[in-house]
Design a protein around this motif. Structure first.
Motif, short mmCIF file in Angstrom:
data_model
loop_
_atom_site.label_atom_id
_atom_site.label_comp_id
_atom_site.label_asym_id
_atom_site.label_seq_id
_atom_site.Cartn_x
_atom_site.Cartn_y
_atom_site.Cartn_z
N THR A 122 -27.67 -9.72 -41.07
CA THR A 122 -27.01 -9.23 -39.64
C THR A 122 -25.74 -10.53 -39.33
O THR A 122 -25.90 -11.44 -40.55
CB THR A 122 -27.75 -9.62 -38.49
N PRO B 58 -27.13 -5.48 -32.90
CA PRO B 58 -26.30 -6.00 -33.91
C PRO B 58 -24.96 -5.49 -34.30
O PRO B 58 -24.86 -4.24 -34.11
CB PRO B 58 -27.25 -6.12 -35.01
N ALA C 42 -26.57 -3.70 -41.04
CA ALA C 42 -27.86 -3.74 -40.10
C ALA C 42 -27.82 -2.34 -39.16
O ALA C 42 -28.93 -1.83 -39.05
CB ALA C 42 -27.78 -5.19 -39.19
#
Ligand code: AMP
Ligand code: MG
Length: 323
Positions: A30, A120, A125
């Motif tokens: 992330t 995110p 991600a």
């Protein structure tokens, strides 16, 4: 046995998503740090995350979503202020505490009536969550209490045998966890992180702080000791350390020091030569991993300015130094 660390190609992300749908645990990149994800609506899968990290179950997890429909599955209500925060700061490194939806197992929230939610920005991600078609409960992909991972290698070094897959997409751009806030009834910061509080205050006015200073913190996971390398660390100006006490230690400097200020240290690392807090934040955990591997007797970490991202960096250094 498949390769443990896999470059995050679309095919690899699809395989990882299938593992998640089947109750697996996947480490993924992330923009904050690498996360250890499981289907947030599957209590058995989430239990594995706690087990793999050695994380106490009183410490609730952040649930990661990619769209409105997923948000509606995990939060029962989104206030006016929360809505504004999402419009302004999502996707990005901001976690909001919202009333919990019924579908979220108690294990995820440690029995709290609220749930921590983040959207995110990292494309891998997002792709992973979308393909898994379920929100992911994901703490940082490191053993509980240790330095957070900002690269796939950091995950591999500590958790490789225990997770089903590690997706690699290079270093995390922020390198620090998300900022956690509660907006209602009063805007309150629970954890300093990659979104400077100043940016939130520009939108919502002053925030109160609940940074684990009282006896019953709103956010049970913010333990005094956390983010800690094995090597003892203290927050101190290296130039104030007597030269005789530097030999087996590392100096972790914020900006480029005068040569004489760090003379005698076994190792000197600089987070940002130009004194840029963003760069320093992005390099902090990575540098702590590096220094820890040297097995020195101590790390002397120079304090950074107590503003913007400096607050989050100082927070991590202080917790890393707590005994
Ligand atoms: P980590 O997953 O290690 O980044 O930590 C997540 C943080 O979010 C922990 O410090 C938790 O205590 C905090 N947190 C998660 N859920 C809640 C919640 N419902 N209320 C307050 N804090 C929370
Ligand atoms: Mg963590």
């Amino acid at each position: 046995m498949p390769e443990m660390v896999t470059e995050a190609t679309p095919e690899a992300v699809e395989r990882a998503a299938a593992l998640l749908r089947g109750g697996g645990v996947v480490a993924f990149p992330t923009e904050t740090v690498y996360g250890l994800g499981a289907d947030a609506l599957n209590a058995v899968a989430v239990a594995r995350v706690f087990e793999i990290k050695g994380r106490p179950t009183f410490d609730p997890l952040i649930v990661h979503v990619v769209d409105e429909a997923m948000l509606a599955r995990v939060a029962s209500r989104v206030s006016e202020r929360a809505r504004r925060a999402m419009e302004r700061f999502w996707p990005g490194p901001l976690t909001l505490i919202l009333p919990k939806g019924d579908a979220v197992p108690e294990l995820v929230t440690a029995g709290l009536p609220t749930v921590a939610v983040r959207m995110p920005a990292h494309p891998v991600a997002r792709d992973l969550i979308a393909r898994a078609a379920t929100p992911l409960a994901a703490p940082s992909a490191n053993p509980f209490g240790y330095v957070s991972p900002t690269r796939a290698e950091h995950v591999e070094q500590t958790l490789a045998q225990r997770v089903d897959c590690i997706l690699d997409a290079g270093p995390s751009s922020h390198g620090l966890e998300s900022t956690i806030v509660v907006l209602d009834p009063h805007p309150t910061v629970l954890r300093y992180g990659a979104l400077p509080v100043e940016e939130l205050e520009a939108e919502f006015g002053p925030f109160a702080r609940d940074l684990f200073e009282g006896p019953t913190p709103l956010s049970p996971g913010r333990l005094p000791r956390h983010y800690s390398p094995r090597t003892p660390l203290r927050v101190i100006e290296p130039r104030l350390v007597p030269p005789g006490a530097r030999a087996a230690s590392a100096a972790l400097c914020f900006t480029q020091p005068d040569g004489s200020a760090v003379e005698g240290y076994a190792c000197v690392r600089v987070l940002s030569e130009s004194g840029d807090l963003r760069e320093a934040a992005a390099r902090l955990f990575e540098t702590l991993h590096e220094l820890d591997a040297l097995e020195l007797t101590r790390i002397d970490a120079q304090p950074v300015p107590d503003r913007d991202l400096g607050r989050a960096i100082l927070d991590r250094l202080r917790r890393a130094s707590a005994r």
